[in-house]
Design a protein around this motif. Structure first.
Motif, PDB file in Angstrom:
ATOM      1  N   GLN A  89      -2.389  34.984 116.681  1.00  0.00           N
ATOM      2  CA  GLN A  89      -2.760  33.792 115.927  1.00  0.00           C
ATOM      3  C   GLN A  89      -4.236  33.788 115.521  1.00  0.00           C
ATOM      4  N   LEU A  90      -5.004  34.747 116.051  1.00  0.00           N
ATOM      5  CA  LEU A  90      -6.448  34.779 115.772  1.00  0.00           C
ATOM      6  C   LEU A  90      -6.680  35.492 114.449  1.00  0.00           C
ATOM      7  N   GLU A  91      -6.386  34.791 113.376  1.00  0.00           N
ATOM      8  CA  GLU A  91      -6.390  35.401 112.055  1.00  0.00           C
ATOM      9  C   GLU A  91      -7.788  35.754 111.554  1.00  0.00           C
ATOM     10  N   ASN A  92      -8.826  35.176 112.171  1.00  0.00           N
ATOM     11  CA  ASN A  92     -10.195  35.477 111.738  1.00  0.00           C
ATOM     12  C   ASN A  92     -10.890  36.492 112.642  1.00  0.00           C
ATOM     13  N   GLY A 150       2.591  46.507 130.134  1.00  0.00           N
ATOM     14  CA  GLY A 150       3.536  46.143 129.086  1.00  0.00           C
ATOM     15  C   GLY A 150       3.215  46.813 127.764  1.00  0.00           C
ATOM     16  N   LYS A 151       3.978  46.436 126.751  1.00  0.00           N
ATOM     17  CA  LYS A 151       3.811  47.027 125.432  1.00  0.00           C
ATOM     18  C   LYS A 151       2.740  46.284 124.637  1.00  0.00           C
ATOM     19  N   LEU A 152       2.238  46.967 123.655  1.00  0.00           N
ATOM     20  CA  LEU A 152       1.348  46.326 122.692  1.00  0.00           C
ATOM     21  C   LEU A 152       2.194  45.381 121.851  1.00  0.00           C
ATOM     22  N   PRO A 153       1.938  44.058 121.935  1.00  0.00           N
ATOM     23  CA  PRO A 153       2.810  43.113 121.213  1.00  0.00           C
ATOM     24  C   PRO A 153       2.735  43.309 119.698  1.00  0.00           C
ATOM     25  N   ALA A 154       3.889  43.331 119.084  1.00  0.00           N
ATOM     26  CA  ALA A 154       3.928  43.463 117.623  1.00  0.00           C
ATOM     27  C   ALA A 154       3.207  42.303 116.954  1.00  0.00           C
ATOM     28  N   GLU A 155       3.195  41.125 117.612  1.00  0.00           N
ATOM     29  CA  GLU A 155       2.541  39.949 117.032  1.00  0.00           C
ATOM     30  C   GLU A 155       1.049  40.161 116.807  1.00  0.00           C
ATOM     31  N   MET A 156       0.440  41.059 117.592  1.00  0.00           N
ATOM     32  CA  MET A 156      -0.999  41.291 117.434  1.00  0.00           C
ATOM     33  C   MET A 156      -1.325  41.877 116.065  1.00  0.00           C
ATOM     34  N   THR A 157      -0.352  42.516 115.438  1.00  0.00           N
ATOM     35  CA  THR A 157      -0.616  43.105 114.120  1.00  0.00           C
ATOM     36  C   THR A 157      -0.781  42.045 113.038  1.00  0.00           C
ATOM     37  N   ARG A 158      -0.589  40.759 113.409  1.00  0.00           N
ATOM     38  CA  ARG A 158      -0.827  39.682 112.450  1.00  0.00           C
ATOM     39  C   ARG A 158      -2.305  39.340 112.317  1.00  0.00           C
ATOM     40  N   MET A 159      -3.128  39.924 113.166  1.00  0.00           N
ATOM     41  CA  MET A 159      -4.577  39.681 113.064  1.00  0.00           C
ATOM     42  C   MET A 159      -5.100  40.484 111.878  1.00  0.00           C
ATOM     43  N   ARG A 160      -4.954  39.945 110.701  1.00  0.00           N
ATOM     44  CA  ARG A 160      -5.192  40.696 109.470  1.00  0.00           C
ATOM     45  C   ARG A 160      -6.673  40.903 109.157  1.00  0.00           C
ATOM     46  N   SER A 161      -7.574  40.225 109.891  1.00  0.00           N
ATOM     47  CA  SER A 161      -9.006  40.444 109.670  1.00  0.00           C
ATOM     48  C   SER A 161      -9.574  41.477 110.636  1.00  0.00           C
ATOM     49  N   LEU A 162      -8.780  41.909 111.603  1.00  0.00           N
ATOM     50  CA  LEU A 162      -9.267  42.783 112.666  1.00  0.00           C
ATOM     51  C   LEU A 162      -9.682  44.139 112.106  1.00  0.00           C
ATOM     52  N   ASN A 163     -10.911  44.573 112.455  1.00  0.00           N
ATOM     53  CA  ASN A 163     -11.312  45.926 112.064  1.00  0.00           C
ATOM     54  C   ASN A 163     -11.718  46.790 113.251  1.00  0.00           C
ATOM     55  N   PHE A 164     -11.775  46.201 114.471  1.00  0.00           N
ATOM     56  CA  PHE A 164     -12.126  46.987 115.654  1.00  0.00           C
ATOM     57  C   PHE A 164     -11.280  46.509 116.825  1.00  0.00           C
ATOM     58  N   PRO A 213       4.234  49.629 118.377  1.00  0.00           N
ATOM     59  CA  PRO A 213       5.148  48.883 117.483  1.00  0.00           C
ATOM     60  C   PRO A 213       5.168  49.489 116.086  1.00  0.00           C
ATOM     61  N   ASP A 214       6.332  49.452 115.471  1.00  0.00           N
ATOM     62  CA  ASP A 214       6.446  49.952 114.097  1.00  0.00           C
ATOM     63  C   ASP A 214       5.551  49.176 113.149  1.00  0.00           C
ATOM     64  N   GLU A 215       5.231  47.938 113.515  1.00  0.00           N
ATOM     65  CA  GLU A 215       4.409  47.089 112.647  1.00  0.00           C
ATOM     66  C   GLU A 215       2.931  47.481 112.659  1.00  0.00           C
ATOM     67  N   ILE A 216       2.572  48.524 113.406  1.00  0.00           N
ATOM     68  CA  ILE A 216       1.160  48.889 113.521  1.00  0.00           C
ATOM     69  C   ILE A 216       0.535  49.145 112.147  1.00  0.00           C
ATOM     70  N   GLY A 217       1.341  49.566 111.209  1.00  0.00           N
ATOM     71  CA  GLY A 217       0.828  49.803 109.862  1.00  0.00           C
ATOM     72  C   GLY A 217       0.372  48.552 109.150  1.00  0.00           C
ATOM     73  N   ASP A 218       0.740  47.366 109.683  1.00  0.00           N
ATOM     74  CA  ASP A 218       0.299  46.107 109.082  1.00  0.00           C
ATOM     75  C   ASP A 218      -1.188  45.861 109.303  1.00  0.00           C
ATOM     76  N   TRP A 219      -1.795  46.601 110.240  1.00  0.00           N
ATOM     77  CA  TRP A 219      -3.228  46.455 110.509  1.00  0.00           C
ATOM     78  C   TRP A 219      -4.021  47.199 109.427  1.00  0.00           C
ATOM     79  N   GLU A 220      -3.853  46.808 108.215  1.00  0.00           N
ATOM     80  CA  GLU A 220      -4.478  47.542 107.114  1.00  0.00           C
ATOM     81  C   GLU A 220      -5.984  47.349 107.055  1.00  0.00           C
ATOM     82  N   SER A 221      -6.504  46.341 107.763  1.00  0.00           N
ATOM     83  CA  SER A 221      -7.953  46.123 107.777  1.00  0.00           C
ATOM     84  C   SER A 221      -8.637  46.881 108.916  1.00  0.00           C
ATOM     85  N   LEU A 222      -7.849  47.469 109.821  1.00  0.00           N
ATOM     86  CA  LEU A 222      -8.418  48.091 111.013  1.00  0.00           C
ATOM     87  C   LEU A 222      -9.222  49.340 110.643  1.00  0.00           C
ATOM     88  N   VAL A 223     -10.421  49.446 111.237  1.00  0.00           N
ATOM     89  CA  VAL A 223     -11.311  50.583 110.999  1.00  0.00           C
ATOM     90  C   VAL A 223     -11.392  51.482 112.233  1.00  0.00           C
TER      91      VAL A 223
END
Length: 725
Positions: free
Chosen positions: A352-355, A368-382, A395-405
């Protein structure tokens, strides 16, 4: 004439402008000294020469300027001392001499300026104590002396500074306690003592400074507990106490500081449970409790901090899980919980921490596993999750982290392979999955990560062929994948011309050493040891002129060592040990003047030892053992004055051990057993000051009776048996 591009000196003729009241030539490019003639202008009320390139000393005599109110000479290159005569200009209200090269002491004559409102002397080279008389000036409200070399303690007269609202003494060498007298200044709203040498506890009287908006005591030596009376400073917006020696628990009264925005306590000795009282401070934007000894769990009440932007709890002893209420901190841009004792699964509410831009959760015991929900942090770069116990597949959704550096997942228990969706992470520069339990074939989509610069796959169980698409990673600088089970290294590896480090020791179960390796002209590190690579060393290897270390040991390489290898004059390590190399040792290796380590042993090399190796003045380790080398030992090698280990065993060397080798005073290991050496053993070998092992067995050497008695002594000398002539 302010804010132009005027150059040159200020003309002395300015002294003829007898009616001049204001001289504003600020923010230009003027040079030279301030002319003494300026001091003749008795009608001057304002001098503003701020932001030029003026040099030299200030005029000595200011006594004629009976009307001067404002003097602004900041941001120049004026040196020398502040003239004492400045104190005779009784009309002065503002003095700004900051950002110059002024030296010496602050003249006490400034205490005569009863109309003075502001004195700014920051960023000079002033020394000595702060004159106490400055604090007796009845109208002075702003005193800035930061970034000098002032010393001594606060003067007792400080209690008389009844008009002060701003006092900045930061970045000096002031010492002593925080005087209770200072705490009497209830009207002070800005106090910075940052980066000095103040010490001792904070007095309870600090609670009287009820006008403070900012209190900065960072980087001193204050100690003891924080007084409960600090809770009375209800107008504080910034409380900066980092890098001291404060101890004990935080007082509950800090919960009264309802206007507090910035609270920094980093690097102290504070302890106790999480200060729940701070969760009442709903206006907090920055909180740093890092590098202390706080313990216990993080309470659910942190969800009250809806305005919080930065939360640093790094390197404490917090335990338990992260409360789901963390998801309420919607304005958070940086969260640092690394190096604690936190455990449990990562809450999906982190998503939920979108910023959020930067997230540190490393060095805990999360499971535990890396929650797929964490990939919703679309501002995350680190994101740093290394050194935990995370498991399961990514998670297959890891590709959603398009801002990650940058993504650090090292030293967990993650399984599976990299999801194909990772190819969508086109901004990613660093991917680190070092030390997990990952396996399977790398997806070809890896080649779509066009921004990737550093890829760490070390210590996993990846297998199959390294995908040829890896050659598309044109910005990759570091590729580290030791200790895996790849089947082959593709020819396309040579397309990554930006590559600086290729570390793939013990990474392959076979395949050929690609000739395209010779294309990697930026390579500094080439480590391919302990694989089962076959083929020849590419002739183009000599083109890698930036190479500093090359290890191709323990493979199945064949053919000759290319002569072009001698062009690698920056190479410090050349290791070709344990292959099937044939031919002679190229004399050109003698050109590699930076070489420290040369390992050519356990091959099928023939011919004589090149005398040119004696040019390697930096060489410390030399191993050519277990080959088919012949001929005599080169006398020229006596120039290898830094050599520590020399392994020549199990060849067919003949002749005598050269007396010229007596200069090798740093030798620790001399291993020449199992050859055909003859003649007397030179006595210098038994007097080498650093010698640990001298093995001469199975040769045709002549030993004196005294030398024979040394045989096997502490395994230092192993001389016998010798062959028969």
């Amino acid at each position: 004439m302010g804010t132009n591009r005027l150059t040159g000196d200020i003309p002395a003729a300015i002294g003829n402008l007898s009616l001049l009241e204001c001289a504003d030539i600020s923010s230009n490019l003027l040079t030279g000294k301030i002319p003494d003639e300026l001091m003749f202008l008795e009608n001057l009320e304002e001098i503003n020469m701020f932001g030029n390139r003026l040099r030299g000393e200030l005029p000595a005599d200011w006594s004629r300027l009976k009307k001067l109110r404002n003097l602004s000479l900041g941001q120049n290159r004026i040196d020398g001392e502040i003239p004492a005569s400045l104190g005779s200009v009784k009309t002065l209200r503002n003095i700004s001499l900051d950002n110059n090269l002024l030296r010496g002491v602050i003249p006490t004559t400034l205490g005569h300026l009863k109309e003075l409102l502001a004195l700014v002397l920051s960023n000079n080279r002033l020394t000595g104590a702060i004159p106490g008389v400055l604090f007796t000036l009845p109208k002075l409200y702003r005193l800035e002396l930061s970034d000098n070399v002032l010393s001594g303690s606060l003067p007792a007269e400080i209690k008389e500074a009844v008009s002060f609202t701003s006092l900045d003494l930061s970045n000096n060498r002031l010492s002593g306690p925080l005087l209770p007298e200072l705490c009497e200044l209830a009207q002070l709203n800005y106090l910075s003592l940052r980066n000095n040498r103040f010490s001792g506890p904070l007095p309870a009287e600090i609670g009287k400074m009820t006008g403070l908006n900012l209190l900065d005591l960072t980087s001193n030596r204050f100690s003891g507990p924080l007084p409960e009376e600090m809770g009375r400073l209800i107008h504080l917006r910034s409380l900066l106490l980092s890098e001291n020696e404060f101890s004990g628990e935080l007082p509950e009264t800090l919960g009264n500081l309802v206007d507090l925005r910035n609270f920094y306590l980093k690097t102290n000795r504070l302890s106790g449970p999480f200060p729940v009282a701070l969760t009442k401070l709903v206006k907090l934007e920055y909180l740093n409790l890092s590098f202390n000894n706080f313990s216990g769990t993080i309470p659910a009440e942190i969800g009250n901090w809806e305005e919080l932007k930065h939360l640093y709890l790094w390197k404490n002893q917090f335990s338990g899980s992260i409360p789901p209420s963390i998801g309420k901190l919607r304005n958070l841009t940086e969260l640092s919980l690394g190096e604690n004792r936190l455990s449990g699964e990562l809450p999906k509410e982190l998503g939920q921490l979108e910023n959020l831009v930067r997230l540190f959760l490393n060095n805990n015991t999360f499971t535990g596993k890396l929650p797929a929900e964490m990939t919703r942090m679309r501002s995350l770069n680190f994101l740093n999750l290394q050194n935990n116990r995370l498991a399961g597949n990514l998670p297959d959704e890891i590709g959603d982290w398009e801002s990650l550096v940058e993504l650090y997942l090292a030293n967990n228990e993650i399984t599976g392979t990299l999801p194909a969706s990772i190819g969508r992470m086109k901004r990613l520069k660093t991917l680190d999955v070092f030390g997990n339990r990952m396996s399977g074939v790398l997806p070809p989509e890896l080649g779509d990560m066009e921004g990737l610069e550093r890829l760490y796959l070390t210590n996993n169980h990846f297998n199959g062929a390294l995908p040829p698409e890896i050659g598309n990673l044109r910005r990759l600088r570091i590729l580290a994948m030791p200790n895996n089970e790849f089947s082959s290294l593709p020819e396309e590896i040579g397309n990554i011309e930006s590559l600086e480090e290729l570390n793939a020791s013990n990474a392959f179960t076979g395949g050929v050493l690609p000739a395209s390796i010779g294309n990697l002209r930026n390579l500094r590190l080439l480590l391919l040891g302990n694989n089962k690579l076959s083929g020849e060393i590419p002739a183009g290897i000599g083109e890698l002129t930036l190479l500093e270390r090359m290890d191709l040991s323990m493979n199945k390489l064949s053919g000759e060592i290319p002569a072009g290898i001698g062009y690698l004059d920056k190479l410090t390590v050349l290791a070709l040990l344990g292959n099937n190399l044939t031919g002679t040792i190229p004399a050109e290796i003698g050109n590699m003047r930076s070489l420290n380590i040369l390992y050519l042993g356990r091959n099928m090399l023939e011919g004589e030892l090149p005398a040119e190796l004696g040019w390697l003045s930096e060489l410390e380790m030399l191993d050519v053992g277990v080959n088919k080398l012949t001929g005599t030992l080169p006398a020229e090698w006596g120039e290898l004055r830094k050599l520590k280990k020399m392994a020549l065993f199990a060849n067919k060397f003949s002749g005598e051990i050269p007396d010229e080798w007596a200069g090798m005073k740093r030798l620790e290991d001399v291993l020449v057993q199992n050859n055909e050496l003859t003649g007397k053993v030179p006595d210098f070998l038994f007097h080498l000051p650093a010698l640990k092992r001298l093995w001469l067995g199975n040769n045709f050497l002549e030993l004196t009776e005294e030398q024979k008695e040394l045989t096997g002594k502490d395994r230092r000398y192993l001389l016998l048996p010798q062959g028969e002539k």
